[in-house]
Design an enzyme around this catalytic site. Structure first.
Site, PDB file in Angstrom:
ATOM      1  N   HIS A 306       0.854  -1.212  -0.016  1.00  0.00           N
ATOM      2  CA  HIS A 306      -0.028   0.014   0.017  1.00  0.00           C
ATOM      3  C   HIS A 306       0.721   1.243   0.167  1.00  0.00           C
ATOM      4  O   HIS A 306       0.646   2.144  -0.888  1.00  0.00           O
ATOM      5  CB  HIS A 306      -0.979  -0.068   1.325  1.00  0.00           C
ATOM      6  CG  HIS A 306      -1.734   1.182   1.520  1.00  0.00           C
ATOM      7  ND1 HIS A 306      -3.216   1.147   1.468  1.00  0.00           N
ATOM      8  CD2 HIS A 306      -1.475   2.356   1.871  1.00  0.00           C
ATOM      9  CE1 HIS A 306      -3.781   2.387   1.641  1.00  0.00           C
ATOM     10  NE2 HIS A 306      -2.564   2.992   1.873  1.00  0.00           N
ATOM     11  N   GLU A 307       1.854   1.347   0.983  1.00  0.00           N
ATOM     12  CA  GLU A 307       2.739   2.265   0.923  1.00  0.00           C
ATOM     13  C   GLU A 307       3.789   2.735  -0.400  1.00  0.00           C
ATOM     14  O   GLU A 307       4.014   3.764  -0.601  1.00  0.00           O
ATOM     15  CB  GLU A 307       3.646   2.291   2.103  1.00  0.00           C
ATOM     16  CG  GLU A 307       2.832   2.188   3.534  1.00  0.00           C
ATOM     17  CD  GLU A 307       1.992   3.621   3.872  1.00  0.00           C
ATOM     18  OE1 GLU A 307       2.259   4.667   3.223  1.00  0.00           O
ATOM     19  OE2 GLU A 307       0.840   3.598   4.236  1.00  0.00           O
ATOM     20  N   HIS A 310       1.870   4.525  -3.095  1.00  0.00           N
ATOM     21  CA  HIS A 310       2.017   5.965  -2.685  1.00  0.00           C
ATOM     22  C   HIS A 310       3.514   6.302  -3.292  1.00  0.00           C
ATOM     23  O   HIS A 310       3.727   7.463  -3.773  1.00  0.00           O
ATOM     24  CB  HIS A 310       2.181   6.190  -1.094  1.00  0.00           C
ATOM     25  CG  HIS A 310       0.648   6.162  -0.409  1.00  0.00           C
ATOM     26  ND1 HIS A 310      -0.591   6.625  -1.424  1.00  0.00           N
ATOM     27  CD2 HIS A 310       0.416   5.705   0.538  1.00  0.00           C
ATOM     28  CE1 HIS A 310      -1.460   6.345  -0.327  1.00  0.00           C
ATOM     29  NE2 HIS A 310      -0.936   5.845   0.810  1.00  0.00           N
ATOM     30  N   ASP A 317      -5.730   8.120  -0.884  1.00  0.00           N
ATOM     31  CA  ASP A 317      -6.257   7.281   0.185  1.00  0.00           C
ATOM     32  C   ASP A 317      -7.628   7.525   0.002  1.00  0.00           C
ATOM     33  O   ASP A 317      -8.084   8.515   0.678  1.00  0.00           O
ATOM     34  CB  ASP A 317      -5.692   7.311   1.681  1.00  0.00           C
ATOM     35  CG  ASP A 317      -4.258   6.694   1.733  1.00  0.00           C
ATOM     36  OD1 ASP A 317      -4.082   5.477   1.430  1.00  0.00           O
ATOM     37  OD2 ASP A 317      -3.508   7.482   2.322  1.00  0.00           O
TER      38      ASP A 317
END
Length: 353
Positions: A306-307, A310, A317
């Protein structure tokens, strides 16, 4: 009787919010300023109903911290965000705010000069579109409150403000946690690589259609592939057990966060920091075979994936939890970090459990 009340409560939460439950208004303190330092935007979120409404107050207009509360553009060109993108434990009380029945909450947004790369696009009139997406809890259907963008003219100073200077080397004084980070990164890359491979071999799979249906397979494959580390464009960064921004308080609900630094319209810094929750409350990736993967706390490898979305693609988000991710619009699925986590874990579970 007590059990029935509990079931009713959960049913109410599952229904989430309805159109008209919340109203949002935003207004600049001044519509024309000399410097990006002078941009101040006031937001008011109102609850016109006769019941209190409790919502996640992170990564939306209720959040005055260094997260992305606005999408900023100039003449249709996006202004790159360079602040914090975090993953939260949706069971933590600290990430919620309650808007009393018939009342409002006001928030002032300041320090925006450090959070967006105004310098790259130059002086002029900027459009600030508020992030007015609200969830009442994990898997609750999100409500997007239609809120017009506001304009602020910056006449002179748009020089990039330094939000945070990157470190050059990874560090974790706890050898046990360092090993967990190493293992989690390995799983994150494996999850991304597995999902990318599956897109090539099964381009219309149920997993792809659920989390990215309507998007280009080539585009999503590329984004997953750079996370897997197969291309130089994945960049370099640290993944640390430290907390330079002080976001990892004992009741903060923050699992991990990515600190984006931009220059010239590009992401030049994307270090990832993990909080205590990451080590104490998030499951291992193999544990999803028994426990599922909807929750943000289901898999450490999933959190890092997930990170990394980014860090490598500048995803946002827009909703947390795989049930929510599956229900987003086509464009939002592409731009939502949790969709990449969910796709990676779905493919892992399909082939490994």
């Amino acid at each position: 009787m007590f059990r029935s009340a509990i079931l009713l409560c959960f049913a109410t939460l599952a229904l989430g919010l309805s159109v008209g439950d919340l109203k949002v208004s935003v207004k600049p303190v001044s519509s024309s300023v000399k410097s990006v330092d002078d941009i101040v935007i006031s937001a008011i979120v109102s609850n016109p109903t006769d019941k209190d409404i409790r919502v996640i107050a992170k990564n939306n207009i209720l959040d005055p911290s260094a997260t992305k509360s606005f999408s900023v553009s100039k003449n249709g060109q996006d202004v790159l965000f360079s602040g914090v993108k975090a993953t939260y434990d949706l069971t933590a009380d600290a990430i919620y705010k309650t808007i009393p029945a018939g009342s409002s909450i006001a928030v002032n947004h300041t320090g925006l000069g450090a959070l967006y790369d105004f310098e790259h696009v130059g002086t002029g009139t900027f459009s600030f579109a508020p992030n007015s997406l609200f969830q009442t809890g994990p898997d609750a259907k999100p409500l997007v409150v239609d809120t017009p963008a506001i304009n602020v003219q910056v006449t002179h100073d748009v020089k990039k403000r330094e939000f945070y200077r990157r470190q050059s080397t990874p560090t974790c004084s706890d050898s046990g946690r360092l090993q967990i980070l190493t293992d989690s990164l390995s799983y994150a890359r494996s999850l991304a690589g597995g999902a990318a491979t599956d897109i090539r071999s099964h381009p219309t799979s149920a997993e792809f259609n659920t989390y990215f249906g309507g998007n280009s397979q080539d585009d999503i494959w590329y984004r997953l592939d750079i996370i897997a580390g197969d291309l130089p464009s994945s960049g370099t960064r640290i993944i640390s057990c430290t907390d330079p921004q002080g976001l990892c308080g004992p009741s903060s609900g923050v699992i991990a966060y990515t600190l984006l630094v931009t220059s010239g319209g590009n992401i030049v810094g994307s270090d990832i920091y993990t909080c205590d929750i990451f080590f104490t409350s998030v499951g291992t990736t193999p544990s999803i075979c028994q426990n599922g993967f909807d929750s943000t706390t289901s898999s450490r490898g999933g959190v890092i994936l997930h990170e990394l979305s980014h860090a490598t693609s500048g995803t946002a988000d827009l909703g947390y939890g795989c049930s929510v991710a599956a229900g987003l619009s086509v464009a939002d699925k592409r731009n939502n970090a949790d969709n990449y986590r969910c796709m990676g874990l779905a493919i892992y579970k399909h082939y490994n459990c």
